[in-house]
Enzyme design. Structure first.
Site, PDB file in Angstrom:
ATOM      1  N   HIS A 223     -65.514 -60.496 -42.255  1.00  0.00           N
ATOM      2  CA  HIS A 223     -65.381 -59.518 -43.331  1.00  0.00           C
ATOM      3  C   HIS A 223     -66.625 -58.638 -43.470  1.00  0.00           C
ATOM      4  CE1 HIS A 223     -64.619 -58.641 -47.817  1.00  0.00           C
ATOM      5  NE2 HIS A 223     -63.572 -58.169 -47.195  1.00  0.00           N
ATOM      6  N   LYS A 225     -69.450 -55.717 -43.036  1.00  0.00           N
ATOM      7  CA  LYS A 225     -69.520 -54.282 -42.755  1.00  0.00           C
ATOM      8  C   LYS A 225     -70.988 -53.936 -42.560  1.00  0.00           C
ATOM      9  CE  LYS A 225     -65.771 -54.764 -45.646  1.00  0.00           C
ATOM     10  NZ  LYS A 225     -65.516 -55.870 -46.577  1.00  0.00           N
ATOM     11  N   ASP A 230     -80.955 -47.853 -34.387  1.00  0.00           N
ATOM     12  CA  ASP A 230     -82.280 -47.945 -33.746  1.00  0.00           C
ATOM     13  C   ASP A 230     -83.151 -49.064 -34.301  1.00  0.00           C
ATOM     14  OD1 ASP A 230     -81.619 -45.809 -32.129  1.00  0.00           O
ATOM     15  OD2 ASP A 230     -82.526 -44.308 -33.450  1.00  0.00           O
ATOM     16  N   HIS A 398     -63.214 -51.889 -55.683  1.00  0.00           N
ATOM     17  CA  HIS A 398     -63.346 -52.781 -54.529  1.00  0.00           C
ATOM     18  C   HIS A 398     -64.788 -53.254 -54.330  1.00  0.00           C
ATOM     19  CE1 HIS A 398     -63.398 -53.545 -50.015  1.00  0.00           C
ATOM     20  NE2 HIS A 398     -62.346 -54.256 -50.385  1.00  0.00           N
ATOM     21  N   LYS A 400     -68.463 -55.135 -54.579  1.00  0.00           N
ATOM     22  CA  LYS A 400     -68.890 -56.524 -54.748  1.00  0.00           C
ATOM     23  C   LYS A 400     -70.362 -56.493 -55.179  1.00  0.00           C
ATOM     24  CE  LYS A 400     -65.869 -56.304 -51.036  1.00  0.00           C
ATOM     25  NZ  LYS A 400     -64.612 -56.509 -51.686  1.00  0.00           N
ATOM     26  N   ASP A 405     -80.168 -60.530 -64.919  1.00  0.00           N
ATOM     27  CA  ASP A 405     -81.264 -60.163 -65.811  1.00  0.00           C
ATOM     28  C   ASP A 405     -81.774 -58.754 -65.476  1.00  0.00           C
ATOM     29  OD1 ASP A 405     -80.887 -62.677 -66.851  1.00  0.00           O
ATOM     30  OD2 ASP A 405     -82.569 -63.595 -65.812  1.00  0.00           O
TER      31      ASP A 405
END
Length: 480
Positions: A223, A225, A230, A398, A400, A405
């Site tokens: 999952h 991404k 470089d 979508h 995450k 704090d």
């Protein structure tokens, strides 16, 4: 009508054999399934309905990904000197975290061998347009190599734009490595992949069914991404590659998501994660740049946590539970899928009980109905303990995100669910720097402003069939 006694004998023998096989599989489930609820659910199903449950167990029953760690150990031994030198170079940037976060440092080193480091620069990228522009710009300035990994790649306008950007760089002599998950990208056309290969781009699926113990398993996903250019610039976050992430899917538009651009030692961590996945997929080692270029101006403390079902310990779940336990005043989480395991749910409740402002932002529109329904089953528990649940109203959310704090914020691919914690290969970037934390706080405040507070009494008014569907979804959660 006479019934052939030999046919009865064969059927009886087959029935006994399948039920015996079901008992054997149930014993295996009791010994290996992660949670007691999952073990009980599988055990009962395998004994009661073995004809159906055994094939499902072959496909969905495993939580341990076989062979990955062994493969990495092999390549580590082959390139021991390079690996040790790289880890030592990164370790020179180890930073002393504030007392409130000090417990995260030994966990970071225990799970990855790499600590929180200084010399990083993190930039928040809100939504698809800004993210794609930044990624395509980085690709355009590549001079040596590009590492691109995505769970979903679509053969549409956005996918075509990335494909053409990669091809243009390949024509300039830039080495390109393109990794995708074959289950997440199951609709990606062969023509798309062939076009990349024709221009010298190295392309591979992750191969989640590779290895003796994974042959029938469809439950694992990569999952992650990741984009690394470089060895100097890295990207990580929630966005895959496709038009829907630009809000072009009418059912889910506008699409709300978050990504992050990184510079400094954390880029080497992202690169190492990609290298490990690439080696698993291809058994080939890539020659890349391991020189660290710290950003002294920003000089932010950060850490990259790659996790997955091949981990010796359940790193994703353990790190999140510990991070939640560290919260003293505020814990804000944005996740599209909310199906927490018992340990995470307990940590959230304890945080609320000790006076932490716990807010969980969920989408109001479902893209996966089963998981969407399951999230409703937590309403009463959340309401009773003072945890605030919100539903995002402007399209599909979508992203995450975790904000703790005034001290640390995380952006990446991890959802608060069973799949991310135990079944998926995931990656999360954590930044402990005031400026970045403030930018995440402002972003979430804007999101909360266009969200509605969940009212438990409204759920109580739902029809019986809806509540039944919610409870069934919750009961089946351990099997996912």
């Amino acid at each position: 009508m006479l019934i052939d006694s030999s046919a009865i004998t064969i059927y009886s023998a087959a029935t006994v054999f399948v039920h015996a096989l079901g008992v054997a599989h149930a014993a295996h489930a009791v010994m290996t399934v992660r949670s007691s609820q999952g073990a009980i659910a599988w055990g009962i199903s395998l004994i009661t309905f073995p004809w159906l449950a055994i094939p499902l167990y072959w496909v969905l029953g495993r939580t341990k990904f076989h062979g990955y760690a062994e493969a990495l150990r092999s390549v580590y031994e082959q390139h021991y000197q390079l690996a040790r030198q790289t880890y030592n170079d990164i370790a020179q940037f180890q930073v002393a975290l504030p007392d409130k976060l000090a417990q995260l440092q030994p966990l970071a080193k225990a799970f990855t061998g790499i600590p929180f480091t200084s010399g990083n620069a993190a930039e928040l990228l809100i939504n698809g347009q800004k993210t794609y522009e930044a990624m395509l710009s980085a690709i355009a300035f590549a001079t040596n190599y590009i590492l691109l990994q995505s769970y979903i790649v679509n053969d549409d306008q956005a996918g075509e734009e990335f494909k053409q950007a990669l091809i243009d760089k390949a024509k300039q002599g830039v080495k390109i490595y393109f990794l995708y998950d074959e289950i997440g990208s199951n609709k990606l056309s062969r023509v798309y992949l062939q076009s990349l290969c024709k221009h010298g781009i190295q392309v591979s699926a992750f191969h989640t069914t590779r290895g003796k113990g994974n042959r029938f398993q469809l439950n694992f996903r990569n999952h992650r991404k990741i984009l690394v250019v470089d060895g100097e610039i890295g990207f990580v976050g929630g966005l895959n590659i496709g038009d829907e992430y630009l809000g072009k899917n009418p059912r889910l538009s506008p699409w709300r998501d978050t990504h992050m651009k990184l510079q400094g030692p954390t880029v080497q961590s992202l690169q190492a994660s990609f290298m490990q996945d690439w080696y698993w997929a291809t058994r080939k080692f890539i020659d890349v740049n391991w020189e660290i270029k710290p950003n002294r101006e920003a000089n932010q403390s950060a850490f990259v946590l790659p996790t997955g079902p091949a981990d010796k310990h359940k790193a994703c779940n353990l790190f999140f539970v510990n991070a939640i336990n560290e919260a003293q005043t505020r814990l804000w989480i944005a996740t599209p899928y909310f199906v927490p395991d018992d340990a995470t749910l307990t940590a959230l409740k304890l945080a609320a009980m000790r006076g932490v402002d716990v807010r969980i932002l969920l989408p109001n529109r479902p893209d996966h109905l089963f998981v969407y329904l399951c999230s409703f089953s937590y309403y009463s528990e959340m309401d009773a303990i003072g945890i605030k649940l919100y539903r995002y109203k402007q399209g599909f959310m979508h992203q995450k995100i975790i904000l703790i704090d005034e001290d640390i914020a995380g952006v990446g691919t991890v959802n608060l669910d069973n799949r991310s914690f135990f079944l998926n290969f995931e990656v999360m970037g954590f930044v402990a720097a005031p400026k970045f934390v403030e930018s995440v706080e402002k972003m979430l405040e804007d999101d909360l402003a266009v969200s509605v507070t969940v009212n438990f009494s409204e759920y109580q008014k739902k029809p019986l069939w809806f509540k039944l569907a919610v409870r069934i979804s919750r009961l089946l959660m351990p099997l996912l």
